[in-house]
Design a protein around this motif. Structure first.
Motif, PDB file in Angstrom:
ATOM      1  N   ILE B  70       0.835  -1.203   0.000  1.00  0.00           N
ATOM      2  CA  ILE B  70       0.000   0.000   0.000  1.00  0.00           C
ATOM      3  C   ILE B  70       0.868   1.250   0.000  1.00  0.00           C
ATOM      4  O   ILE B  70       0.641   2.196  -0.758  1.00  0.00           O
ATOM      5  CB  ILE B  70      -0.954   0.000   1.223  1.00  0.00           C
ATOM      6  CG1 ILE B  70      -1.976  -1.135   1.086  1.00  0.00           C
ATOM      7  CG2 ILE B  70      -1.668   1.333   1.361  1.00  0.00           C
ATOM      8  CD1 ILE B  70      -2.773  -1.416   2.351  1.00  0.00           C
ATOM      9  N   SER B  71       1.906   1.215   0.829  1.00  0.00           N
ATOM     10  CA  SER B  71       2.780   2.369   0.937  1.00  0.00           C
ATOM     11  C   SER B  71       3.459   2.664  -0.404  1.00  0.00           C
ATOM     12  O   SER B  71       3.499   3.801  -0.870  1.00  0.00           O
ATOM     13  CB  SER B  71       3.821   2.108   2.027  1.00  0.00           C
ATOM     14  OG  SER B  71       4.833   3.075   1.959  1.00  0.00           O
ATOM     15  N   ARG B  74       0.839   3.826  -3.152  1.00  0.00           N
ATOM     16  CA  ARG B  74       0.293   5.165  -2.910  1.00  0.00           C
ATOM     17  C   ARG B  74       1.375   6.226  -3.026  1.00  0.00           C
ATOM     18  O   ARG B  74       1.085   7.391  -3.262  1.00  0.00           O
ATOM     19  CB  ARG B  74      -0.354   5.244  -1.521  1.00  0.00           C
ATOM     20  CG  ARG B  74      -1.596   4.383  -1.433  1.00  0.00           C
ATOM     21  CD  ARG B  74      -2.608   4.953  -0.474  1.00  0.00           C
ATOM     22  NE  ARG B  74      -2.075   5.203   0.857  1.00  0.00           N
ATOM     23  CZ  ARG B  74      -2.739   5.816   1.794  1.00  0.00           C
ATOM     24  NH1 ARG B  74      -3.955   6.244   1.572  1.00  0.00           N
ATOM     25  NH2 ARG B  74      -2.195   5.982   2.982  1.00  0.00           N
ATOM     26  N   ASN B 110      -2.144  -0.457  -9.018  1.00  0.00           N
ATOM     27  CA  ASN B 110      -2.009   0.830  -8.364  1.00  0.00           C
ATOM     28  C   ASN B 110      -3.265   1.190  -7.580  1.00  0.00           C
ATOM     29  O   ASN B 110      -3.199   1.503  -6.379  1.00  0.00           O
ATOM     30  CB  ASN B 110      -1.720   1.909  -9.408  1.00  0.00           C
ATOM     31  CG  ASN B 110      -1.259   3.197  -8.767  1.00  0.00           C
ATOM     32  OD1 ASN B 110      -2.069   4.043  -8.422  1.00  0.00           O
ATOM     33  ND2 ASN B 110       0.040   3.306  -8.550  1.00  0.00           N
ATOM     34  N   ALA B 113      -4.331  -0.515  -4.145  1.00  0.00           N
ATOM     35  CA  ALA B 113      -3.800  -0.033  -2.871  1.00  0.00           C
ATOM     36  C   ALA B 113      -4.778   0.939  -2.213  1.00  0.00           C
ATOM     37  O   ALA B 113      -5.004   0.899  -1.000  1.00  0.00           O
ATOM     38  CB  ALA B 113      -2.447   0.639  -3.076  1.00  0.00           C
ATOM     39  N   TYR B 114      -5.372   1.804  -3.027  1.00  0.00           N
ATOM     40  CA  TYR B 114      -6.348   2.754  -2.479  1.00  0.00           C
ATOM     41  C   TYR B 114      -7.599   2.010  -2.010  1.00  0.00           C
ATOM     42  O   TYR B 114      -8.183   2.316  -0.978  1.00  0.00           O
ATOM     43  CB  TYR B 114      -6.723   3.803  -3.529  1.00  0.00           C
ATOM     44  CG  TYR B 114      -5.558   4.682  -3.915  1.00  0.00           C
ATOM     45  CD1 TYR B 114      -5.257   5.825  -3.190  1.00  0.00           C
ATOM     46  CD2 TYR B 114      -4.733   4.339  -4.992  1.00  0.00           C
ATOM     47  CE1 TYR B 114      -4.175   6.619  -3.526  1.00  0.00           C
ATOM     48  CE2 TYR B 114      -3.646   5.128  -5.334  1.00  0.00           C
ATOM     49  CZ  TYR B 114      -3.367   6.263  -4.605  1.00  0.00           C
ATOM     50  OH  TYR B 114      -2.299   7.038  -4.927  1.00  0.00           O
ATOM     51  N   GLU B 117      -7.256   0.397   1.343  1.00  0.00           N
ATOM     52  CA  GLU B 117      -7.476   1.323   2.455  1.00  0.00           C
ATOM     53  C   GLU B 117      -8.968   1.551   2.695  1.00  0.00           C
ATOM     54  O   GLU B 117      -9.412   1.676   3.831  1.00  0.00           O
ATOM     55  CB  GLU B 117      -6.770   2.658   2.182  1.00  0.00           C
ATOM     56  CG  GLU B 117      -5.259   2.578   2.279  1.00  0.00           C
ATOM     57  CD  GLU B 117      -4.785   2.324   3.700  1.00  0.00           C
ATOM     58  OE1 GLU B 117      -4.668   1.122   4.058  1.00  0.00           O
ATOM     59  OE2 GLU B 117      -4.544   3.276   4.449  1.00  0.00           O
TER      60      GLU B 117
END
Lengths: 247, 233
Positions: B70-71, B74, B110, B113-114, B117
């Motif tokens: 995720i890090s 993002r 990509n 990942a958002y 969250e």
């Protein structure tokens, strides 16, 4: 039915329960009373391992678990929970399911029972708690008293040997308390074993066989409900009861 | 001030004839855009749910890789990630069959990942009492997740998920940089040939906008459906 020996519970450094010993016999109704923070809710939650005790032993039915020595396994938790059902202060009905769906959920997904048979039983239980005409409504459309009665019905569907109540009427408007207590009283008459955390002293005197008065993590006084709640030995118990009378 | 306005050549603002003439060609590009966006939304959602749940795990072997993923996603531009896939990987001998596949992989991974969250915050927003009630009814972790928590989390997740879906749609325009002939690339081709960039890019923008409106309409319908159990008012 339940035997608790030397039970302790700590949250970090803070001791919440200290050397708790008591037992509940089959068919008995036991009320836990005491001020907030006295540990009564924690004790109740230890009985179905929603909280894991730090030390001591808990025996329910044929299952005995010892705490603090070795890790409590998932199997232990599962076995202990088979014996009990729980009714929460804030009902915790599943908001995305109608009443009847709430009530048939666990028997079908957990016990894999036949859906038709479960629905028949659910209808009977809803009839009994006076909610049959609301069975297709969502919890949000019902009053707190109706939601709590539905929550009791949901627990009953699993046929628990013991029903645990965590302040079942504390979140209710005063005029709704009675309808919930009536259902619990009915269960007491049927011989359902129950442990009830409550502030409703008249109710406790009326239906409980025994009462435990808790203070700062200890059971300070224990005995027949009538005696502990009307004519207690301990000064702290008298103080507490007097405070409730004032309200 | 008046000089400034008087110098604007309003007659070149928008050439309707050119727009209509080039529409079939642009719609061919839109088809590719929708393919990339559609696949990416589905893959991003699947990956997002898995990563989101892993991110919440008590076990570090699930949680830490999810956190890292995720890090990284993002914290890096989508375009750079697409370049790594399309220009970087061939250097070490991995090549995508087509640039469309590279675009789908890039966009999905990509935006996943958002979405992870979103999944995490939606699941955490379901009250603890719901887990406890299910536990006392002897439901297992996965039964609780599937039957009790995810349906409630879905309601909360719908609006932010559709925001991300709109970003996915717009993000597919980056595929034009790796020569995928999608909507923006098609527009560029015509703009280059006719020298009418204004008309072409406005037309392209309007087409993206219309697709976004459709996505928004789907969102509204889902919101109504998932809110049905809440009391009105």
């Amino acid at each position: 039915m339940i035997t608790v020996e030397n039970l302790k519970k700590k949250f970090g450094d803070q001791v919440v329960l200290e050397s708790i010993n008591f037992s509940v016999n089959k068919g008995e109704v036991v009320c836990l009373v005491g001020a907030s923070g006295s540990g009564k809710t924690t004790l109740l939650r230890c009985l179905n391992l929603l909280e894991e005790p730090s030390a001591g032993t808990l025996k329910i039915g044929n299952k005995r678990v010892e705490f603090g020595k070795q890790k409590v396994t998932k199997e232990d938790v599962k076995e202990i929970r088979q014996y009990s059902g729980m009714v929460f202060q804030s009902f915790n009905l599943f908001p995305h399911k109608t009443l009847i769906e709430n009530i048939i959920e666990a028997p079908i997904t957990v016990q894999k029972r036949d859906k038709k048979e479960v629905v028949v039983e659910a209808n009977e239980i809803l009839e009994k708690v006076g909610l049959i005409e609301h069975k297709d409504k969502y919890p949000d459309a019902l009053s707190g008293g109706q939601q709590q009665r539905a929550a009791i019905a949901r627990s009953l569907m699993m046929h628990p040997e013991i029903l645990l109540f965590d302040e079942p009427t504390s979140a209710l408007d005063p005029q709704l308390v009675r309808e919930v207590l009536k259902v619990i009283e009915e269960l007491a008459k049927e011989g359902q074993t129950m442990v009830i955390v409550t502030h409703e002293m008249n109710f406790a005197r009326r239906i409980a066989n025994r009462a435990l008065f808790m203070d700062e993590g200890y059971i300070l006084e224990e005995g027949p409900a009538e005696k502990v709640l009307s004519n207690p030995k301990e000064a702290r118990t008298r103080e507490f009861l007097a405070l409730l009378e004032d309200e | 001030m008046f000089d400034f306005f008087s110098e604007i050549k309003w007659e070149y603002l928008y050439d309707f004839d050119l727009a209509i003439e080039s529409l079939p060609f642009l719609l061919e590009g839109l088809r590719v855009t929708l393919i990339i966006a559609g696949f990416s939304m589905v893959f991003a959602l699947i990956i997002g749910i898995i990563v989101g749940i892993a991110r919440m795990s008590k076990l570090a072997i699930f949680r830490l890789p999810a956190k890292f993923y995720i890090s990284f996603m993002r914290g890096t531009p989508l375009l750079v990630f697409v370049f790594i896939l399309y220009y970087g990987l061939p250097v070490i001998g991995i090549e995508f069959e087509s640039s469309i596949v590279a675009a789908i992989v890039g966009v999905s991974f990509n935006f996943a990942a958002y979405l992870a969250e979103v999944v995490r915050s939606a699941i955490s927003s379901v009250p603890k009492g719901q887990w406890e009630a299910a536990e006392t009814l002897q439901m297992s972790y996965f039964q609780t997740l599937r039957r009790i928590v995810i349906p409630q989390a879905t309601r909360i997740a719908v609006p932010p998920t559709f925001n991300i879906f709109m970003d996915v749609l717009k993000g597919t325009s980056l595929a034009s940089v790796i020569t995928v002939q999608e909507l923006l690339y098609s527009g560029r081709l015509i703009a280059g040939r006719t020298y009418d960039s204004m008309t072409m890019y406005i037309t392209v923008a309007i087409i993206y906008w219309l697709v976004s409106i459709v996505i928004g309409a789907i969102q509204s319908r889902l919101e109504i459906r998932y809110n049905r159990y809440l009391a009105k008012g």
